[in-house]
Design a protein around this motif. Structure first.
Motif, PDB file in Angstrom:
ATOM      1  N   ASP A 183     -24.742  55.279  23.926  1.00 38.63           N
ATOM      2  CA  ASP A 183     -24.308  55.175  22.539  1.00 38.63           C
ATOM      3  C   ASP A 183     -25.514  54.863  21.643  1.00 38.63           C
ATOM      4  O   ASP A 183     -26.415  54.121  22.050  1.00 38.63           O
ATOM      5  CB  ASP A 183     -23.270  54.068  22.382  1.00 38.63           C
ATOM      6  N   PRO A 184     -25.548  55.416  20.425  1.00 38.83           N
ATOM      7  CA  PRO A 184     -26.664  55.097  19.514  1.00 38.83           C
ATOM      8  C   PRO A 184     -26.841  53.596  19.282  1.00 38.83           C
ATOM      9  O   PRO A 184     -27.967  53.111  19.143  1.00 38.83           O
ATOM     10  CB  PRO A 184     -26.268  55.827  18.219  1.00 38.83           C
ATOM     11  N   SER A 185     -25.732  52.849  19.256  1.00 40.18           N
ATOM     12  CA  SER A 185     -25.837  51.403  19.032  1.00 40.18           C
ATOM     13  C   SER A 185     -26.539  50.704  20.185  1.00 40.18           C
ATOM     14  O   SER A 185     -27.292  49.738  19.977  1.00 40.18           O
ATOM     15  CB  SER A 185     -24.446  50.799  18.830  1.00 40.18           C
ATOM     16  N   SER A 186     -26.309  51.182  21.413  1.00 34.70           N
ATOM     17  CA  SER A 186     -26.970  50.567  22.567  1.00 34.70           C
ATOM     18  C   SER A 186     -28.467  50.859  22.548  1.00 34.70           C
ATOM     19  O   SER A 186     -29.286  49.991  22.887  1.00 34.70           O
ATOM     20  CB  SER A 186     -26.346  51.068  23.868  1.00 34.70           C
TER      21      SER A 186
ATOM     22  N   SER B   3     -30.284  51.398  19.852  1.00 34.22           N
ATOM     23  CA  SER B   3     -30.845  50.568  18.786  1.00 34.22           C
ATOM     24  C   SER B   3     -30.988  49.122  19.221  1.00 34.22           C
ATOM     25  O   SER B   3     -31.954  48.440  18.863  1.00 34.22           O
ATOM     26  CB  SER B   3     -29.956  50.653  17.532  1.00 34.22           C
ATOM     27  N   ASP B   4     -30.029  48.648  20.003  1.00 34.76           N
ATOM     28  CA  ASP B   4     -30.092  47.258  20.483  1.00 34.76           C
ATOM     29  C   ASP B   4     -31.263  47.072  21.440  1.00 34.76           C
ATOM     30  O   ASP B   4     -31.982  46.068  21.372  1.00 34.76           O
ATOM     31  CB  ASP B   4     -28.777  46.913  21.176  1.00 34.76           C
TER      32      ASP B   4
ATOM     33  N   SER C   6     -23.143  51.450  26.688  1.00 36.91           N
ATOM     34  CA  SER C   6     -22.617  50.975  25.414  1.00 36.91           C
ATOM     35  C   SER C   6     -23.299  49.671  25.019  1.00 36.91           C
ATOM     36  O   SER C   6     -24.013  49.053  25.817  1.00 36.91           O
ATOM     37  CB  SER C   6     -21.098  50.757  25.500  1.00 36.91           C
ATOM     38  N   ASN C   7     -23.047  49.252  23.790  1.00 30.61           N
ATOM     39  CA  ASN C   7     -23.668  48.030  23.293  1.00 30.61           C
ATOM     40  C   ASN C   7     -23.229  46.816  24.093  1.00 30.61           C
ATOM     41  O   ASN C   7     -24.008  45.875  24.296  1.00 30.61           O
ATOM     42  CB  ASN C   7     -23.322  47.848  21.814  1.00 30.61           C
TER      43      ASN C   7
ATOM     44  N   THR D  27     -25.910  43.863  25.344  1.00 24.84           N
ATOM     45  CA  THR D  27     -25.927  42.551  24.691  1.00 24.84           C
ATOM     46  C   THR D  27     -25.545  41.447  25.672  1.00 24.84           C
ATOM     47  O   THR D  27     -24.549  41.546  26.381  1.00 24.84           O
ATOM     48  CB  THR D  27     -24.966  42.532  23.497  1.00 24.84           C
TER      49      THR D  27
END
Length: 250
Positions: free
Chosen positions: A62-65, A67-68, A198-199, A203
């Motif tokens: 995922d793009p959010s992961s 970026s994280d 995934s994020n 996290t």
């Protein structure tokens, strides 16, 4: 270890690296971990290059992961199957993950390369050089993690890589080509879909700080670890990392 043993692994590793002179060297030092909380702590305390190891196979991210990961690491380490999925030692295709991480400014390393033909999909013709070349030229990885640095060095010194017209034996293997040539009746069964990063997979809560040991039932403090023992554990951990995989930048 921090909560129950009062043992700060991050600080011990940093102290061992500093004692060996790696805090003042022109060599590139990389620290790899599958835990984002560990790398976040290293980022606060050091200037070393940090590599986030995704220690399971994924088909997408995922793009959010992505970026994280960028907030606490400089690179990611992916398994071979996360780039070229394989089933029963036959490559079934290519995930296309590397451009996503490159677009975020993250280097991509791949693990773990070996010389033994039993560890290589049949598509690579039981040739470790063909395998390295496919991941380097075909997939575009920035480096590999290998148990055989001599094989990787031999590949880097291969003058055929710099020819204006690449010979056929230095062309990367096309993922899934061998399977497409197989008779349908002998093809391996379809593989289950691999997960998407995934994020929530990335996290983690912050690392706990080492706490004091609670008093024992007989009064007084429970016995703590001796400093020399902690140093031995840290040094053994560093040695294990170097023994199990050598980084080869392509």
């Amino acid at each position: 270890m921090a909560e129950r043993l009062r043992f700060d692994v991050v600080e011990s590793v940093i102290s061992a690296l500093n004692y060996a002179g790696y805090d003042n060297t022109s060599l590139q030092v990389m620290i790899q971990s599958p835990n984002s909380s560990v790398l976040e702590m290293f980022k606060q305390l050091t200037q070393y290059k940090l590599v986030y190891k995704i220690d399971y196979t994924i088909r997408d991210a995922d793009p959010s992961s992505v970026s994280d990961i960028k907030t606490f690491a400089h690179a990611v380490a992916l398994s071979q199957d996360s780039i070229y999925p394989e089933l029963n030692l036959y490559i079934t295709g290519e995930t296309g993950l590397i451009p996503k991480f490159h677009a975020a400014g993250l280097d991509v390393y791949v693990y773990l390369f070996q010389n033994e033909f039993l560890s290589q999909p049949w598509d690579f013709l039981s040739d470790a050089t063909v395998m390295i070349n496919t991941y380097s030229v075909g997939a575009g990885v920035d480096g590999i993690i290998t148990d055989f640095p001599g094989t990787g060095r031999r590949y880097k010194r291969n003058t055929c890589r710099n020819l204006s017209e690449t010979p056929n034996y230095m062309l990367p293997i096309q993922g899934g080509l061998l399977v497409s040539l197989m008779y349908p009746g002998v093809m391996p069964p379809a593989m289950a879909p691999m997960p998407v990063l995934s994020n929530s997979n990335v996290t983690e809560p912050p690392l706990p700080t080492p706490t004091t040991v609670a008093p024992s039932q007989h009064g007084g403090m429970a016995p703590s670890l001796q400093p020399s023992g902690c140093q031995c554990v840290a040094l053994a951990y560093i040695q294990l990392v170097f023994i199990c995989g050598f980084y080869l930048l392509l």
